[in-house]
Design a protein around this motif. Structure first.
Motif, PDB file in Angstrom:
ATOM      1  N   TYR A 107     -57.937  26.010   2.155  1.00  0.00           N
ATOM      2  CA  TYR A 107     -58.955  25.541   1.204  1.00  0.00           C
ATOM      3  C   TYR A 107     -60.170  24.953   1.922  1.00  0.00           C
ATOM      4  O   TYR A 107     -61.312  25.188   1.523  1.00  0.00           O
ATOM      5  N   ALA A 108     -59.932  24.167   2.960  1.00  0.00           N
ATOM      6  CA  ALA A 108     -61.044  23.514   3.659  1.00  0.00           C
ATOM      7  C   ALA A 108     -61.973  24.556   4.274  1.00  0.00           C
ATOM      8  O   ALA A 108     -63.193  24.449   4.136  1.00  0.00           O
ATOM      9  N   TYR A 109     -61.406  25.560   4.923  1.00  0.00           N
ATOM     10  CA  TYR A 109     -62.248  26.606   5.516  1.00  0.00           C
ATOM     11  C   TYR A 109     -63.002  27.361   4.421  1.00  0.00           C
ATOM     12  O   TYR A 109     -64.198  27.624   4.546  1.00  0.00           O
ATOM     13  N   GLU A 110     -62.303  27.695   3.357  1.00  0.00           N
ATOM     14  CA  GLU A 110     -62.908  28.465   2.259  1.00  0.00           C
ATOM     15  C   GLU A 110     -64.134  27.755   1.686  1.00  0.00           C
ATOM     16  O   GLU A 110     -65.204  28.341   1.555  1.00  0.00           O
ATOM     17  N   ILE A 111     -63.999  26.466   1.368  1.00  0.00           N
ATOM     18  CA  ILE A 111     -65.110  25.752   0.717  1.00  0.00           C
ATOM     19  C   ILE A 111     -66.164  25.316   1.741  1.00  0.00           C
ATOM     20  O   ILE A 111     -67.360  25.331   1.446  1.00  0.00           O
ATOM     21  N   ALA A 112     -65.747  24.938   2.942  1.00  0.00           N
ATOM     22  CA  ALA A 112     -66.722  24.508   3.956  1.00  0.00           C
ATOM     23  C   ALA A 112     -67.582  25.687   4.399  1.00  0.00           C
ATOM     24  O   ALA A 112     -68.795  25.537   4.601  1.00  0.00           O
ATOM     25  N   SER A 113     -66.995  26.855   4.538  1.00  0.00           N
ATOM     26  CA  SER A 113     -67.747  28.054   4.899  1.00  0.00           C
ATOM     27  C   SER A 113     -68.780  28.372   3.820  1.00  0.00           C
ATOM     28  O   SER A 113     -69.948  28.640   4.116  1.00  0.00           O
ATOM     29  N   ALA A 114     -68.372  28.322   2.561  1.00  0.00           N
ATOM     30  CA  ALA A 114     -69.295  28.573   1.449  1.00  0.00           C
ATOM     31  C   ALA A 114     -70.370  27.497   1.383  1.00  0.00           C
ATOM     32  O   ALA A 114     -71.532  27.782   1.057  1.00  0.00           O
ATOM     33  N   THR A 115     -70.017  26.260   1.711  1.00  0.00           N
ATOM     34  CA  THR A 115     -70.975  25.153   1.696  1.00  0.00           C
ATOM     35  C   THR A 115     -72.040  25.341   2.769  1.00  0.00           C
ATOM     36  O   THR A 115     -73.220  25.075   2.534  1.00  0.00           O
ATOM     37  N   LEU A 116     -71.644  25.812   3.937  1.00  0.00           N
ATOM     38  CA  LEU A 116     -72.620  26.077   5.000  1.00  0.00           C
ATOM     39  C   LEU A 116     -73.592  27.194   4.587  1.00  0.00           C
ATOM     40  O   LEU A 116     -74.791  27.096   4.838  1.00  0.00           O
ATOM     41  N   THR A 117     -73.078  28.217   3.935  1.00  0.00           N
ATOM     42  CA  THR A 117     -73.935  29.297   3.426  1.00  0.00           C
ATOM     43  C   THR A 117     -74.883  28.757   2.362  1.00  0.00           C
ATOM     44  O   THR A 117     -76.081  29.069   2.360  1.00  0.00           O
ATOM     45  N   TYR A 118     -74.367  27.928   1.464  1.00  0.00           N
ATOM     46  CA  TYR A 118     -75.175  27.301   0.413  1.00  0.00           C
ATOM     47  C   TYR A 118     -76.282  26.439   1.037  1.00  0.00           C
ATOM     48  O   TYR A 118     -77.436  26.479   0.606  1.00  0.00           O
ATOM     49  N   ALA A 119     -75.933  25.672   2.073  1.00  0.00           N
ATOM     50  CA  ALA A 119     -76.916  24.798   2.744  1.00  0.00           C
ATOM     51  C   ALA A 119     -78.051  25.633   3.330  1.00  0.00           C
ATOM     52  O   ALA A 119     -79.225  25.258   3.218  1.00  0.00           O
TER      53      ALA A 119
END
Length: 168
Positions: A107-119
């Motif tokens: 879960y952490a990788y999934e959401i953190a990866s998407a968060t970096l793309t969003y940023a």
């Protein structure tokens, strides 16, 4: 409910004052206390204060901040992830924390990866850093998997704690 982003299994949304019980639970988990530190949030009133002076203030001041991570299938709150702006760091940094029963499930990788793309794509933040304590092996492993590289050891002002700085 407005979601900032959605992945295969998770959604990210801004915190509200209705999230106080979750904040009390998350901020008192063994992992939070060991690796992030005791924020002295034990009551709903203290959680409201944490939210108002943390994530909610960051949304107002910066347009982003730590947000609630929930599972799509049952809308269960399982953690937080987001971008923070600290005056003491050159670049905004990513932060994340999860309830212990959701560690080790990707879960952490999934959401953190998407968060970096969003940023990068939505917030137009080209460089993101991260800080962690040296003994948080899981966090270090995740930061490296996300493509962030170790830069140097640092110490934030008014802190006795040595931290590791990572950047993409």
């Amino acid at each position: 409910m407005k979601y900032l982003l959605e992945t295969e299994r998770l959604r990210l949304r801004e915190f509200t004052l209705a999230d106080t019980a979750f904040i009390v639970e998350l901020l008192n988990t063994p992992g939070w206390l060991q690796f992030i530190g005791d924020r002295n949030v034990r009551t709903d009133e203290q959680a409201v204060n944490y939210l108002q002076n943390g994530p909610l203030k960051s949304y107002a001041d910066n347009g982003y901040g730590l947000s609630l991570v929930e599972k799509i299938d049952d809308s269960k709150a399982i953690g937080m992830c987001g971008i923070l702006r600290r005056e003491t760091l050159e670049h905004p940094d990513i932060g994340f924390a999860f309830l212990p029963e959701y560690n080790g499930k990707g879960y952490a990788y999934e959401i953190a990866s998407a968060t970096l793309t969003y940023a990068k794509d939505k917030l137009h933040i080209p460089k993101v850093s991260a800080i962690t304590v040296p003994d948080n092996a899981r966090s270090i492993q995740l930061l490296e998997k996300l493509g962030l590289a170790f830069v140097k050891p640092i110490r934030l002002p008014h802190s006795e704690e040595d931290l590791l700085l990572y950047c993409n």
